[in-house]
Design an enzyme around this catalytic site. Structure first.
Site, PDB file in Angstrom:
ATOM      1  CB  SER A   1      -8.272   0.747   5.900  1.00 48.23           C
ATOM      2  OG  SER A   1      -8.952   1.953   6.133  1.00 48.23           O
TER       3      SER A   1
ATOM      4  CE  LYS B   1      -3.758   2.089   2.742  1.00 52.76           C
ATOM      5  NZ  LYS B   1      -4.601   1.897   3.962  1.00 52.76           N
TER       6      LYS B   1
ATOM      7  CB  SER C   1      -7.802   3.613   2.985  1.00 55.88           C
ATOM      8  OG  SER C   1      -6.975   3.017   3.987  1.00 55.88           O
TER       9      SER C   1
END
Length: 237
Positions: free
Chosen positions: A181, A88, A157
């Site tokens: 997330s 990420k 996210s």
């Protein structure tokens, strides 16, 4: 999977991480051949899915060639030898952009790896690239769509990490969670997501949202695969 060929993509068709790891360690499968198979999938599907914030095929291939040379020379191998992992884009990576999904951080290149990245390198994983995050890991969505239905959201996210695993672009990925997330995009995209206990994994080098809630999390196609990744990153056998 036949020799150095990997067939099948996505949750239902991708070989297990344990199988890939064992074949890589034995030399039945070259890291470069494995990486090339994932690169082919990314190049075919990324225009539709939009999972990647930064991806350089030659960067991935260079790591694979080095690892293959180490194995052929009989050098010690890490426990994630040759396995591609996506990260990420809020997790710092030395000499690789980490832009936090934010225009103000465009071009930001950290000087040091986050703790989790250090562990990946130590265990011989291949850093496949950086996956899309919502802006600053908060509310503003990124470009990623759900690979199972391009009109649907992948969740946030850690949307790029979940979507990349779900679409067979990479076998393993790392995200972060403050509220939901990791578990939300894993659920939306139909993959296994693991949000560890708070502070089980250091968040050094990860963008801070809430010191009392931020947690590194993990994605894979199956529960055994995500458990293996988490165990090896934690240093457990």
């Amino acid at each position: 999977m036949d020799g150095n060929r990997m067939t099948g993509h996505g949750v239902d068709g991708t070989p297990s991480v344990t199988l890939l790891r064992d074949r890589l360690a034995s030399g039945a499968l070259d890291a470069l051949a494995l990486v090339d198979s994932y690169i082919k999938r990314i190049e075919a599907r990324e225009p539709q899915v939009g999972a990647w914030a930064w991806f350089d095929p030659e960067f991935a291939r260079a790591q694979a060639r080095t690892l293959d040379a180490h194995r052929r020379a009989g050098r010690p191998l890490g426990r994630l030898h040759g396995l591609p992992v996506a990260l990420k884009d809020v997790i710092d990576t030395q000499r690789i952009p980490t832009e936090n999904g934010c225009a103000q951080d465009a071009g930001r290149v950290p000087l040091r790896d986050a703790f989790v990245v250090e562990r990946l390198r130590k265990e011989g994983a291949i850093l496949m690239g950086k996956t899309v995050t919502t802006e600053l890991a908060f509310m503003q969505p990124g470009k990623t769509v759900n690979p199972h239905n391009l009109a649907h959201t992948p969740g946030g996210s850690s949307q790029g990490s979940a979507a990349a695993v779900a679409d067979g672009m990479v076998p393993l990925a790392i995200g972060t969670q403050t509220g939901g997330s990791v578990i939300r995009p894993a659920s939306f995209c139909g993959v296994a997501g693991y949000k560890p206990s708070f502070r089980l994994f250091p968040t050094v080098g990860v963008k801070t949202y809430s010191w009392s809630l931020d947690t590194v999390g993990f994605f894979a196609a199956t529960v055994p695969d995500v458990a293996l990744l988490a165990a090896l990153i934690s240093g457990r056998p």
